[in-house]
Design a protein around this motif. Structure first.
Motif, PDB file in Angstrom:
ATOM      1  N   ARG A  26      82.557   2.304 167.323  1.00  7.04           N
ATOM      2  CA  ARG A  26      82.161   2.552 165.937  1.00  7.04           C
ATOM      3  C   ARG A  26      81.924   4.034 165.646  1.00  7.04           C
ATOM      4  O   ARG A  26      81.888   4.436 164.487  1.00  7.04           O
ATOM      5  N   MET A  27      81.754   4.853 166.686  1.00  5.18           N
ATOM      6  CA  MET A  27      81.432   6.260 166.486  1.00  5.18           C
ATOM      7  C   MET A  27      82.463   7.024 165.631  1.00  5.18           C
ATOM      8  O   MET A  27      82.074   7.783 164.742  1.00  5.18           O
ATOM      9  N   PRO A  28      83.775   6.870 165.838  1.00  3.85           N
ATOM     10  CA  PRO A  28      84.718   7.600 164.976  1.00  3.85           C
ATOM     11  C   PRO A  28      84.583   7.238 163.498  1.00  3.85           C
ATOM     12  O   PRO A  28      84.745   8.098 162.626  1.00  3.85           O
ATOM     13  N   GLU A  29      84.262   5.988 163.224  1.00  5.60           N
ATOM     14  CA  GLU A  29      84.058   5.553 161.843  1.00  5.60           C
ATOM     15  C   GLU A  29      82.891   6.312 161.213  1.00  5.60           C
ATOM     16  O   GLU A  29      82.957   6.721 160.050  1.00  5.60           O
ATOM     17  N   VAL A  49      74.414  19.700 162.467  1.00  8.76           N
ATOM     18  CA  VAL A  49      74.139  18.667 161.452  1.00  8.76           C
ATOM     19  C   VAL A  49      74.843  17.377 161.814  1.00  8.76           C
ATOM     20  O   VAL A  49      74.257  16.286 161.734  1.00  8.76           O
ATOM     21  N   THR A  50      76.092  17.472 162.241  1.00  7.36           N
ATOM     22  CA  THR A  50      76.840  16.274 162.617  1.00  7.36           C
ATOM     23  C   THR A  50      76.159  15.558 163.783  1.00  7.36           C
ATOM     24  O   THR A  50      76.017  14.334 163.763  1.00  7.36           O
ATOM     25  N   GLY A  51      75.725  16.309 164.766  1.00  6.04           N
ATOM     26  CA  GLY A  51      75.057  15.700 165.915  1.00  6.04           C
ATOM     27  C   GLY A  51      73.765  14.995 165.544  1.00  6.04           C
ATOM     28  O   GLY A  51      73.504  13.870 165.974  1.00  6.04           O
ATOM     29  N   VAL A  52      72.948  15.644 164.724  1.00  5.74           N
ATOM     30  CA  VAL A  52      71.662  15.046 164.347  1.00  5.74           C
ATOM     31  C   VAL A  52      71.867  13.799 163.492  1.00  5.74           C
ATOM     32  O   VAL A  52      71.254  12.749 163.740  1.00  5.74           O
ATOM     33  N   VAL A  53      72.730  13.894 162.486  1.00  2.84           N
ATOM     34  CA  VAL A  53      72.952  12.735 161.612  1.00  2.84           C
ATOM     35  C   VAL A  53      73.623  11.603 162.386  1.00  2.84           C
ATOM     36  O   VAL A  53      73.288  10.427 162.195  1.00  2.84           O
ATOM     37  N   LEU A  54      74.547  11.930 163.286  1.00  6.26           N
ATOM     38  CA  LEU A  54      75.178  10.901 164.106  1.00  6.26           C
ATOM     39  C   LEU A  54      74.147  10.205 164.987  1.00  6.26           C
ATOM     40  O   LEU A  54      74.172   8.977 165.118  1.00  6.26           O
ATOM     41  N   LEU A  55      73.244  10.973 165.560  1.00  8.25           N
ATOM     42  CA  LEU A  55      72.186  10.385 166.382  1.00  8.25           C
ATOM     43  C   LEU A  55      71.313   9.437 165.565  1.00  8.25           C
ATOM     44  O   LEU A  55      70.981   8.336 166.021  1.00  8.25           O
ATOM     45  N   ILE A  56      70.979   9.822 164.352  1.00  7.23           N
ATOM     46  CA  ILE A  56      70.155   8.967 163.493  1.00  7.23           C
ATOM     47  C   ILE A  56      70.891   7.678 163.138  1.00  7.23           C
ATOM     48  O   ILE A  56      70.334   6.580 163.254  1.00  7.23           O
ATOM     49  N   ILE A  57      72.139   7.797 162.718  1.00  9.13           N
ATOM     50  CA  ILE A  57      72.902   6.613 162.320  1.00  9.13           C
ATOM     51  C   ILE A  57      73.167   5.711 163.523  1.00  9.13           C
ATOM     52  O   ILE A  57      73.007   4.482 163.439  1.00  9.13           O
ATOM     53  N   MET A  58      73.558   6.296 164.641  1.00 15.07           N
ATOM     54  CA  MET A  58      73.853   5.487 165.823  1.00 15.07           C
ATOM     55  C   MET A  58      72.600   4.798 166.351  1.00 15.07           C
ATOM     56  O   MET A  58      72.671   3.649 166.796  1.00 15.07           O
ATOM     57  N   SER A  59      71.456   5.456 166.296  1.00 11.17           N
ATOM     58  CA  SER A  59      70.241   4.798 166.777  1.00 11.17           C
ATOM     59  C   SER A  59      69.844   3.650 165.862  1.00 11.17           C
ATOM     60  O   SER A  59      69.379   2.609 166.338  1.00 11.17           O
ATOM     61  N   GLY A  60      70.036   3.807 164.556  1.00 14.22           N
ATOM     62  CA  GLY A  60      69.763   2.700 163.632  1.00 14.22           C
ATOM     63  C   GLY A  60      70.667   1.517 163.890  1.00 14.22           C
ATOM     64  O   GLY A  60      70.219   0.352 163.912  1.00 14.22           O
ATOM     65  N   ARG A  61      71.944   1.776 164.098  1.00 14.17           N
ATOM     66  CA  ARG A  61      72.890   0.694 164.403  1.00 14.17           C
ATOM     67  C   ARG A  61      72.576   0.060 165.757  1.00 14.17           C
ATOM     68  O   ARG A  61      72.692  -1.139 165.918  1.00 14.17           O
ATOM     69  N   PHE A  62      72.199   0.897 166.715  1.00 20.03           N
ATOM     70  CA  PHE A  62      71.891   0.380 168.041  1.00 20.03           C
ATOM     71  C   PHE A  62      70.696  -0.573 167.995  1.00 20.03           C
ATOM     72  O   PHE A  62      70.688  -1.600 168.679  1.00 20.03           O
TER      73      PHE A  62
END
Length: 184
Positions: free
Chosen positions: A57-60, A20-33
């Motif tokens: 920004r990833m640790p945040e 779950v952490t990996g998928v949600v992180l990928l979604i959030i990071m791609s939006g920010r990117f």
């Protein structure tokens, strides 16, 4: 039996937490990117620093995402135990709700320590690094952010600039076009 049960429960919880952490992180990071990429495309952000900003920004983001992942991991692990009637079998074998709670809290405490370290040490450091990078970007002139071969409109200036090529040290431009619209 409790050590086997503990390993099974911890493995199931942490596996779902990581997924779950990996998928949600990928979604959030791609939006920010995408947002940072749009800023780089219009010339307000240097394209060379995009991945550095994302990394800092990833640790945040992880501080917000990991607890949600743990919560879903606990729900999924216990849901599976109930769906396959394993909770009934464990109750019949003498495993109490208190023992299950203790088995759940050990991995949760580990995750809590990781999130605490991220939120107290790593995330503030990353935020400071991003602010430093963005401050350096703000001190750059609009000619420092020119991309050869593209028309660029700069915010706050009613001007469009184009250069066909730049030297490697960005000191000389070739075939320059600048159009300025007066505020009249």
């Amino acid at each position: 039996m409790p050590s086997i049960l503990f390993r099974y429960l911890a493995k199931e919880m942490l596996k779902v937490t990581l997924a779950v952490t990996g998928v949600v992180l990928l979604i959030i990071m791609s939006g920010r990117f995408v947002n940072y990429l749009a800023q780089a495309a219009n010339g307000s952000l240097n394209a060379d620093i995009l991945f550095a900003i994302m990394g800092y920004r990833m640790p945040e983001f992880l501080v917000m995402i990991i607890p949600m992942g743990l919560f879903l991991g606990i729900i999924m692990a216990y849901g599976r135990l109930y769906a396959e009637n394993e909770m009934t079998v464990m109750g019949a074998c003498g495993v109490s709700q208190g023992q299950l709670l203790r088995m759940t809290m050990i991995p949760a405490l580990g995750v809590m320590i990781v999130v605490a370290l991220l939120s107290i040490l790593v995330a503030p450091w990353g935020i400071k690094q991003v602010e430093t990078i963005l401050h350096q970007q703000d001190s750059m002139t609009e000619f420092d952010t020119l991309v050869p071969g593209r028309f660029q409109k700069f915010e706050g200036a009613n001007r469009v600039t184009y250069t066909e090529s730049l030297t490697d040290d960005n000191q000389q431009m070739d075939k320059v076009f600048i159009a300025h619209q007066s505020a009249d």
